[in-house]
Design an enzyme around this catalytic site. Sequence first.
Site, PDB file in Angstrom:
ATOM      1  N   SER A   7      25.882  63.350 -44.397  1.00 47.46           N
ATOM      2  CA  SER A   7      26.199  64.783 -44.474  1.00 47.46           C
ATOM      3  C   SER A   7      24.914  65.576 -44.244  1.00 47.46           C
ATOM      4  O   SER A   7      23.806  65.032 -44.339  1.00 47.46           O
ATOM      5  CB  SER A   7      26.819  65.125 -45.830  1.00 47.46           C
ATOM      6  OG  SER A   7      26.039  64.596 -46.892  1.00 47.46           O
ATOM      7  N   ASP A 100      18.340  77.354 -59.508  1.00 48.46           N
ATOM      8  CA  ASP A 100      16.974  77.634 -59.956  1.00 48.46           C
ATOM      9  C   ASP A 100      16.942  78.924 -60.751  1.00 48.46           C
ATOM     10  O   ASP A 100      17.531  79.929 -60.345  1.00 48.46           O
ATOM     11  CB  ASP A 100      16.035  77.754 -58.748  1.00 48.46           C
ATOM     12  CG  ASP A 100      15.975  76.452 -57.968  1.00 48.46           C
ATOM     13  OD1 ASP A 100      16.052  75.393 -58.617  1.00 48.46           O
ATOM     14  OD2 ASP A 100      15.859  76.490 -56.738  1.00 48.46           O
ATOM     15  N   GLN A 203       4.298  72.735 -45.380  1.00 47.63           N
ATOM     16  CA  GLN A 203       5.612  73.120 -45.898  1.00 47.63           C
ATOM     17  C   GLN A 203       6.139  72.056 -46.861  1.00 47.63           C
ATOM     18  O   GLN A 203       6.663  72.368 -47.934  1.00 47.63           O
ATOM     19  CB  GLN A 203       6.581  73.283 -44.722  1.00 47.63           C
ATOM     20  CG  GLN A 203       7.983  73.726 -45.105  1.00 47.63           C
ATOM     21  CD  GLN A 203       8.930  73.657 -43.909  1.00 47.63           C
ATOM     22  OE1 GLN A 203       9.065  72.617 -43.275  1.00 47.63           O
ATOM     23  NE2 GLN A 203       9.561  74.771 -43.587  1.00 47.63           N
ATOM     24  N   PHE A 207       7.119  72.651 -50.807  1.00 47.39           N
ATOM     25  CA  PHE A 207       8.458  72.353 -51.325  1.00 47.39           C
ATOM     26  C   PHE A 207       8.384  71.336 -52.465  1.00 47.39           C
ATOM     27  O   PHE A 207       9.051  71.475 -53.482  1.00 47.39           O
ATOM     28  CB  PHE A 207       9.346  71.769 -50.221  1.00 47.39           C
ATOM     29  CG  PHE A 207       9.876  72.771 -49.237  1.00 47.39           C
ATOM     30  CD1 PHE A 207       9.718  74.140 -49.439  1.00 47.39           C
ATOM     31  CD2 PHE A 207      10.528  72.351 -48.089  1.00 47.39           C
ATOM     32  CE1 PHE A 207      10.200  75.060 -48.535  1.00 47.39           C
ATOM     33  CE2 PHE A 207      11.022  73.272 -47.169  1.00 47.39           C
ATOM     34  CZ  PHE A 207      10.850  74.630 -47.396  1.00 47.39           C
ATOM     35  N   HIS A 257      22.271  62.327 -47.342  1.00 46.02           N
ATOM     36  CA  HIS A 257      22.499  63.766 -47.221  1.00 46.02           C
ATOM     37  C   HIS A 257      21.202  64.386 -46.710  1.00 46.02           C
ATOM     38  O   HIS A 257      20.182  64.354 -47.398  1.00 46.02           O
ATOM     39  CB  HIS A 257      22.870  64.342 -48.594  1.00 46.02           C
ATOM     40  CG  HIS A 257      23.195  65.807 -48.581  1.00 46.02           C
ATOM     41  ND1 HIS A 257      24.405  66.296 -48.124  1.00 46.02           N
ATOM     42  CD2 HIS A 257      22.471  66.893 -48.974  1.00 46.02           C
ATOM     43  CE1 HIS A 257      24.412  67.625 -48.254  1.00 46.02           C
ATOM     44  NE2 HIS A 257      23.257  68.002 -48.751  1.00 46.02           N
TER      45      HIS A 257
END
Length: 275
Positions: A7, A100, A203, A207, A257
């Site tokens: 997915s 969050d 990045q 993250f 995923h």
Amino acid sequence: MNPHNFSIEFFPPKTEEGTEKLRVTRAKLAELNPKYFSVTFGAGGTTQQGTLDTVVEIRKEGFDAAPHLSCVGGTRDSIRQILKTYQEQDIHRLVALRGDLPSGYGMGGEFRYANELVEFIRAETGDWFHIEVAAYPEMHPQAKSPQDDLQNFVRKVQAGANAAITQYFYNADAYFQFVDNAQKAGVNVPIVAGIMPITNSSQLMRFSEMCGAEIPRWVRLKLASYGDDSASIKAFGLDVVTQMCERLLAGGAPGLHFYSLNQAAATTAIWQRLV
């Protein structure tokens, strides 16, 4: 290996240009024939309409879509209305999350934890939705301990979740250990591995700092050694992530995923190597 166990996740675009770009990305990724596309949900409902619009468009294109539903700041009435809207659109999948907490937010809203949201969805809609919840192989950054975090996960499953998607990670052992611990705690739903392709070093560091995902030291050092050489970063990232995916699938992971970040190239490259 069945590609239908894969997915792909998007975030809702905030501009018309972003919407157009996502359509192009989605058309490319649709060729891979994923099991479904999921669409994230902004804190405080900022992108709620964007989530709905994107999901409805995906459904019109003939694909299964799973909107994320966050309970941060949500009331029973507001969540009930969202669920009703999704039912009206014949959407049968949901990713149910606490979401969050914005900085300085405290614990506002009528739901404190994702298990309360899952319970509410089941009470309101019965078995209409296939509910996915989040799992954290390396522990949620706000959990007190791995044991506490596992118990939180168990509660979400007991509340009525059908399956789980993990936070991304780069250590397959952490995933296998988590699944083993969950099964020993009585969890028998599929725990799908969340996969973040590596395409941009700075990045990724940003993250991972925010979500508590561990980047192995050797991967971190290798990425740093490439500096601004984006072609080398992408090639290395493709090798590392593909090898991990192969190990996950060989070890019994029920699916993958992909966190696409609304880009097609990296997810497609990994996918094609796997199938």
